[in-house]
Design a protein around this motif. Structure first.
Motif, PDB file in Angstrom:
ATOM      1  N   MET A   1       0.821  -1.198   0.000  1.00  0.00           N
ATOM      2  CA  MET A   1       0.000   0.000   0.000  1.00  0.00           C
ATOM      3  C   MET A   1       0.856   1.248   0.000  1.00  0.00           C
ATOM      4  O   MET A   1       0.546   2.249  -0.632  1.00  0.00           O
ATOM      5  CB  MET A   1      -0.942  -0.014   1.214  1.00  0.00           C
ATOM      6  N   ASP A   2       2.021   1.200   0.702  1.00  0.00           N
ATOM      7  CA  ASP A   2       2.915   2.349   0.747  1.00  0.00           C
ATOM      8  C   ASP A   2       3.458   2.658  -0.642  1.00  0.00           C
ATOM      9  O   ASP A   2       3.637   3.826  -0.997  1.00  0.00           O
ATOM     10  CB  ASP A   2       4.063   2.094   1.725  1.00  0.00           C
ATOM     11  N   GLN A   3       3.745   1.616  -1.423  1.00  0.00           N
ATOM     12  CA  GLN A   3       4.255   1.835  -2.778  1.00  0.00           C
ATOM     13  C   GLN A   3       3.204   2.521  -3.648  1.00  0.00           C
ATOM     14  O   GLN A   3       3.526   3.392  -4.455  1.00  0.00           O
ATOM     15  CB  GLN A   3       4.677   0.499  -3.408  1.00  0.00           C
ATOM     16  N   VAL A   4       1.959   2.139  -3.502  1.00  0.00           N
ATOM     17  CA  VAL A   4       0.878   2.769  -4.259  1.00  0.00           C
ATOM     18  C   VAL A   4       0.735   4.230  -3.857  1.00  0.00           C
ATOM     19  O   VAL A   4       0.600   5.127  -4.706  1.00  0.00           O
ATOM     20  CB  VAL A   4      -0.444   2.012  -4.039  1.00  0.00           C
ATOM     21  N   SER A   5       0.808   4.503  -2.572  1.00  0.00           N
ATOM     22  CA  SER A   5       0.700   5.886  -2.093  1.00  0.00           C
ATOM     23  C   SER A   5       1.851   6.726  -2.607  1.00  0.00           C
ATOM     24  O   SER A   5       1.667   7.883  -3.007  1.00  0.00           O
ATOM     25  CB  SER A   5       0.688   5.925  -0.560  1.00  0.00           C
ATOM     26  N   GLU A   6       3.061   6.157  -2.614  1.00  0.00           N
ATOM     27  CA  GLU A   6       4.220   6.880  -3.107  1.00  0.00           C
ATOM     28  C   GLU A   6       4.091   7.158  -4.596  1.00  0.00           C
ATOM     29  O   GLU A   6       4.419   8.249  -5.073  1.00  0.00           O
ATOM     30  CB  GLU A   6       5.498   6.084  -2.816  1.00  0.00           C
TER      31      GLU A   6
END
Length: 196
Positions: free
Chosen positions: A1-6
Motif C-alpha cells: 500500500m505504501d508503494q501505491v501511495s508513493e
C-alpha cells in the motif's frame, strides 16, 4: 500500500502549476512558487536551444507549469506561458499572432488581412544590418524625413512635388546646371541658344 501511495504522490507532483518568484539571468534559471513550495533555481523552456538558439527571460509573477520528473522539484524544468491576472492575454483575435513587449512595442501579423505590423514606442529605433543588401519588392511609402548616406541610383522617372535643393551641381544629359555656357547670346529680348 505504501508503494501505491508513493506512486500517487509522485504522479500528483510531476506536473504542478507555478509562478516565477526570482530570476537569475546570468545562470538562465528561475525559482518557482508552487503551492507551499519554493523550488531551487531551475531551467526554463525556450523554443530553440541548439545551433539556432533563442533568449527570452521570464519575469517575476509569470505563470507556467513546473515539470518534476519523479515528482521531485530538484530535477524540475519550468514551462512558462499561462495567462494570468497579472499578465492577461494581449489580444483576442483568432487571425492574429502578436508579441507585445514591456515598453508597449508590438509585432503583429494578421493572416486574414495579410498584414504585418511592427510598432515601437515614442523614441524607439530599428536597425537592419545586411552588407549583402536589402531588397523591397512592392510600393514603398516613407512618412518623415529621410537621409541616405552613399551613392543613390534611380532607375526610372522621379517626381518631386516640392523644392529640390542641391549643394553642388545638377547634371542633366551631360550638361551642368552650375557650369554650363549658353550659345547665341544676344542683347535685347531674343532667346539664347541651348546650353552646352
Amino acid at each position: 500500500m505504501d508503494q501505491v501511495s508513493e506512486l500517487q504522490r509522485q504522479l500528483g507532483n510531476a506536473i504542478r502549476l507555478g509562478t516565477v518568484a526570482e530570476v537569475d539571468l546570468a545562470a538562465a534559471r528561475c525559482r518557482i512558487d508552487t503551492g507551499d513550495i519554493k523550488t531551487d533555481f531551475v531551467p526554463w523552456f525556450v523554443p530553440r536551444a541548439g545551433q539556432t538558439i533563442e533568449w527570452s527571460a521570464p519575469v517575476a509573477g509569470e505563470q507556467g507549469v513546473l515539470l518534476c520528473p519523479g515528482g521531485d522539484t530538484h530535477g524540475a524544468v519550468f514551462l512558462r506561458g499561462v495567462y494570468s491576472d497579472a499578465f492577461p492575454a494581449p489580444g483576442n483575435a483568432a487571425a492574429k499572432h502578436l508579441v507585445r513587449f514591456p515598453d508597449a512595442a508590438l509585432v503583429e501579423y494578421d493572416h486574414v488581412a495579410h498584414a504585418l505590423k511592427a510598432a515601437l514606442p515614442s523614441g524607439g529605433t530599428a536597425e537592419i544590418t545586411a552588407d549583402g543588401g536589402v531588397t523591397i519588392n512592392g510600393p514603398l511609402t516613407v512618412n518623415g524625413d529621410t537621409e541616405i548616406n552613399g551613392h543613390t541610383q534611380v532607375n526610372g522617372d522621379a517626381d518631386v512635388s516640392g523644392t529640390a535643393t542641391v549643394q553642388t551641381d545638377v547634371i542633366g544629359g551631360g550638361v551642368s546646371l552650375k557650369n554650363h555656357k549658353t550659345t547665341g547670346v544676344m542683347a535685347g529680348g531674343a532667346l539664347s541658344g541651348p546650353p552646352q
